[in-house]
Enzyme design. Structure first.
Site, PDB file in Angstrom:
ATOM      1  NE  ARG A  23      72.639  34.108  58.205  1.00  0.00           N
ATOM      2  CZ  ARG A  23      73.603  34.069  57.287  1.00  0.00           C
ATOM      3  NH1 ARG A  23      74.153  35.205  56.850  1.00  0.00           N
ATOM      4  NH2 ARG A  23      73.998  32.926  56.792  1.00  0.00           N
ATOM      5  CD  GLU A  28      75.508  26.962  44.799  1.00  0.00           C
ATOM      6  OE1 GLU A  28      75.605  25.773  44.440  1.00  0.00           O
ATOM      7  OE2 GLU A  28      76.489  27.667  45.102  1.00  0.00           O
ATOM      8  CD  GLN A  47      61.964  35.860  26.955  1.00  0.00           C
ATOM      9  OE1 GLN A  47      62.265  36.179  25.809  1.00  0.00           O
ATOM     10  NE2 GLN A  47      60.732  35.574  27.305  1.00  0.00           N
ATOM     11  CB  ALA A  48      65.266  35.216  33.235  1.00  0.00           C
ATOM     12  CG  ASN A  49      59.921  34.352  30.605  1.00  0.00           C
ATOM     13  OD1 ASN A  49      60.528  35.327  30.167  1.00  0.00           O
ATOM     14  ND2 ASN A  49      59.507  33.372  29.827  1.00  0.00           N
ATOM     15  NE  ARG A  59      50.332  31.911  34.945  1.00  0.00           N
ATOM     16  CZ  ARG A  59      49.965  33.165  34.607  1.00  0.00           C
ATOM     17  NH1 ARG A  59      49.901  33.489  33.321  1.00  0.00           N
ATOM     18  NH2 ARG A  59      49.674  34.059  35.520  1.00  0.00           N
ATOM     19  CG  HIS A  62      51.997  27.561  26.938  1.00  0.00           C
ATOM     20  ND1 HIS A  62      52.131  28.387  28.033  1.00  0.00           N
ATOM     21  CD2 HIS A  62      50.702  27.668  26.542  1.00  0.00           C
ATOM     22  CE1 HIS A  62      50.974  28.975  28.286  1.00  0.00           C
ATOM     23  NE2 HIS A  62      50.092  28.560  27.396  1.00  0.00           N
ATOM     24  CE  LYS A  72      58.487  27.365  28.000  1.00  0.00           C
ATOM     25  NZ  LYS A  72      57.001  27.306  28.067  1.00  0.00           N
ATOM     26  CG  HIS A 119      56.059  24.152  31.092  1.00  0.00           C
ATOM     27  ND1 HIS A 119      55.967  25.482  31.393  1.00  0.00           N
ATOM     28  CD2 HIS A 119      56.300  23.504  32.266  1.00  0.00           C
ATOM     29  CE1 HIS A 119      56.170  25.649  32.691  1.00  0.00           C
ATOM     30  NE2 HIS A 119      56.366  24.466  33.239  1.00  0.00           N
ATOM     31  CE1 TYR A 132      57.137  29.291  32.617  1.00  0.00           C
ATOM     32  CE2 TYR A 132      57.187  31.258  33.976  1.00  0.00           C
ATOM     33  CZ  TYR A 132      56.478  30.249  33.355  1.00  0.00           C
ATOM     34  OH  TYR A 132      55.115  30.218  33.469  1.00  0.00           O
ATOM     35  CG  ASP A 175      46.624  28.663  27.910  1.00  0.00           C
ATOM     36  OD1 ASP A 175      47.286  28.706  26.857  1.00  0.00           O
ATOM     37  OD2 ASP A 175      47.115  28.904  29.037  1.00  0.00           O
TER      38      ASP A 175
END
Length: 208
Positions: A23, A28, A47-49, A59, A62, A72, A119, A132, A175
């Site tokens: 399947r 996890e 927070q989840a991004n 990117r 940061h 993170k 990061h 994230y 950036d």
């Protein structure tokens, strides 16, 4: 699930166990108990991004003011990115050094970056999708950057995509305008290693 601390202290590579059958695959990608055992404290999720990037999108680098900083926990659900951690903690023995983890939809690794670390990532495939988990909400006034192509840091960014085609690096305007490491240091923007250590130790005391 296994944790391996990177060359930059306070950052870990996490490799999950994947369970496949006709399947598909189940895994996890975050487990609270192994995380706390490795870092000494739980991950507070504020927070989840999710970001989706074309091949060549770069990117970062940061980071956030400490305290409270922003830790993170990052993985790539689709595609592939080279994810990089940079030690920006003034006074750290490894200040200015970096390490990297390939995050992709094959090994499905994750990386954890504690407070005070920089990061960045480079997308190696179109539609690379990065997730994230963040310990604090985004706060523009305390978010900063260092130029990801700064020669003093010397990150060895890939020049080819996952399919072997040449990569054409794309930076955001923000950036592109970010200071070099030396400029950020001179301006007082960077986090202090002692303040970061105090903050992380406070998280560990609270966990105990």
């Amino acid at each position: 699930m296994t944790y391996r601390e990177l060359a930059v202290p306070g950052a870990w590579e996490i490799t999950p166990q994947q369970h496949g059958d006709p399947r598909g695959v189940f895994l996890e990608y975050f487990q609270g108990a192994p995380f706390a055992a490795a870092t000494g404290h739980p991950l507070t999720l504020a927070q989840a991004n999710c970001s989706v990037s074309a091949a060549g999108v770069l990117r970062g680098i940061h980071f956030a003011d400490v305290p409270p900083g922003q830790a993170k926990y990052v993985t790539c659900a689709r595609g592939a990115v080279l994810d990089v951690v940079v030690d920006l903690r003034v006074g750290s023995p490894t200040f200015g050094t970096w390490d990297s983890v390939l995050l992709d939809d094959v090994d499905r690794r994750a990386i954890y970056l504690s407070e005070g670390l920089g990061h960045a990532f480079l997308s190696l495939e179109d539609d690379s999708t990065v997730l994230y988990l963040c310990s604090t909400p985004y706060a523009p006034g305390r978010e900063h950057g260092v130029h990801p192509l700064d020669e003093e840091i010397g990150i060895a960014w890939p020049t080819t995509a996952r399919d072997g085609s040449p990569l054409h690096v794309q930076l955001s305007a923000k950036d592109e305008a970010a200071p070099t490491l030396a400029e950020a240091l001179a301006s007082g923007l960077l986090p202090q290693a002692a303040a970061v250590a105090d903050h992380v130790e406070g998280l560990r005391r609270a966990a105990r």
